[in-house]
Design a protein around this motif. Structure first.
Motif, PDB file in Angstrom:
ATOM      1  N   ARG A  70       0.606  -1.621  -0.238  1.00 57.85           N
ATOM      2  CA  ARG A  70      -0.065   0.193   0.048  1.00 57.85           C
ATOM      3  C   ARG A  70       1.009   1.512  -0.031  1.00 57.85           C
ATOM      4  O   ARG A  70       0.557   2.196   0.413  1.00 57.85           O
ATOM      5  CB  ARG A  70      -0.996   0.077   1.072  1.00 57.85           C
ATOM      6  CG  ARG A  70      -2.082  -0.725   1.484  1.00 57.85           C
ATOM      7  CD  ARG A  70      -2.607  -1.549   2.799  1.00 57.85           C
ATOM      8  NE  ARG A  70      -3.615  -2.665   2.404  1.00 57.85           N
ATOM      9  CZ  ARG A  70      -3.761  -2.855   3.396  1.00 57.85           C
ATOM     10  NH1 ARG A  70      -3.297  -2.571   4.790  1.00 57.85           N
ATOM     11  NH2 ARG A  70      -4.539  -4.320   3.893  1.00 57.85           N
ATOM     12  N   GLY A  71       1.769   1.010  -0.902  1.00 61.92           N
ATOM     13  CA  GLY A  71       2.505   2.423  -1.117  1.00 61.92           C
ATOM     14  C   GLY A  71       3.572   2.212  -0.110  1.00 61.92           C
ATOM     15  O   GLY A  71       4.275   3.518  -0.102  1.00 61.92           O
ATOM     16  N   GLY A 196       1.416   1.775  -5.775  1.00 60.48           N
ATOM     17  CA  GLY A 196       2.092   1.561  -4.659  1.00 60.48           C
ATOM     18  C   GLY A 196       3.013   0.493  -3.813  1.00 60.48           C
ATOM     19  O   GLY A 196       3.259  -0.110  -3.338  1.00 60.48           O
TER      20      GLY A 196
END
Ligand code: FPP
Ligand code: MG
Length: 291
Positions: A70-71, A196
């Protein structure tokens, strides 16, 4: 939030580590709230399922050797595999402990699903040994790896809300399958920034996802040989662009998206008598993410 309180109750160090995890879309929690509302029971069920889901991702990042999630840096990248596995164990076992609060039926839906999703992860790893062109095997694997927990979430929420467990289970199953197909499409079509995490990571990790299976079906011998030679390889920019171009030209992306749309329609058909606009929007928002 409830999850934070659950972890704080167990251990301060585990809580500090948990805070380093970047929050996701909370799809499963949203599903519970849209099916069963926002009662205390619903919130507790959401927390239990999200904890188990987070545990599975912590372990998955160790298995896949993923450095980002998620980045941001994954827990294994920041603190090593041991910490990621142990935090996963804490979340997973606390989730199961809290399941005791619910009816046996719900505890069974969720624990059966976790057993299946572990088998799904094993299938994913085994299928990654060599190129897989078998769609049946791919769908069996994504059903277990991803869809089973979403199906069990929908069934448990329906049980809490005294709605039809079978129909909502079918909704969750098809939503989960469509979700994974779209995830596999986005791995090909999105940039590293949008995702991400590095794009085209699946093929490098040995995963022949649905877009690749369709692509192999349409390539001529020469291009199929070239694609095979790129399997599990660190790709150059030119090679990445070649794959992305072939994916679009061949219609492989479109075919995969259309298949996900078909699954989305199946999901909605299962609960059409309830006319729940929110659950309809969950499907359209999920399928119409940027390609
Ligand atoms: C992500 O797949 C992985 C899963 C959805 C399931 C992982 C399951 C386990 C590790 C077994 C269960 C373990 C516990 C503790 C409950 P992916 O690698 O295709 O997706 P990604 O790109 O998001 O990593
Ligand atoms: Mg992974």
């Amino acid at each position: 939030m409830l999850i934070s309180n659950f972890i704080k109750e167990i251990d301060d160090d585990a809580f500090l580590l948990y805070q380093k995890i970047s929050q996701g879309k909370m799809l499963r929690a949203k599903l519970v709230s849209k099916i069963a509302g926002d009662s205390e029971d619903s919130k507790k069920l959401s927390a239990v399922i999200e904890m188990i889901h987070t545990a599975s991702l912590l372990h998955d990042d160790v298995i896949d050797e993923s450095k980002t999630r998620r980045g941001v840096h994954s827990i294994n990248a920041l603190y090593g595999d041991k910490s990621a596995i142990m935090l996963g164990d804490i979340l997973y076992s606390k989730g199961f402990l809290e399941l005791l609060y619910f009816d046996k039926e719900i505890a069974k839906f969720i624990s059966d699903a976790v057993c299946e999703l572990s088998v799904g992860e094993m299938m994913d790893v085994n299928l990654s040994n060599e190129i897989n062109l078998d769609k049946v095997k791919y769908f069996q694997m994504i059903y277990k790896k991803t869809s089973v927990l979403i199906e069990a979430t929908a069934k448990s929420a329906a049980y809490l809300a005294k709605k039809d467990v079978i129909s909502y289970g079918l909704y969750g199953k098809n939503l989960g399958l469509a979700f994974q197909v779209i995830d596999d499409v986005l791995d090909v079509t999105m940039s590293d920034e949008q995702l991400g995490k590095p794009s085209l990571a699946d093929f490098k990790e040995g995963k022949t996802t649905l877009p690749y299976i369709y692509l192999f079906e349409s390539l001529n011998d020469q291009d199929a040989q070239r694609l095979k030679s790129l399997y599990k390889k660190e790709l150059t920019e030119d090679e990445k662009n070649w794959i992305k171009q072939k994916m679009r030209e061949s219609g492989a992306i479109l075919r995969a998206v259309e298949f996900a749309q078909k699954l989305g329609k199946e999901a909605l058909k299962a609960i059409e008598v309830d006319k729940n606009d929110d659950l309809q929007r969950v499907i359209t928002d999920m399928i119409e993410r940027d390609f």
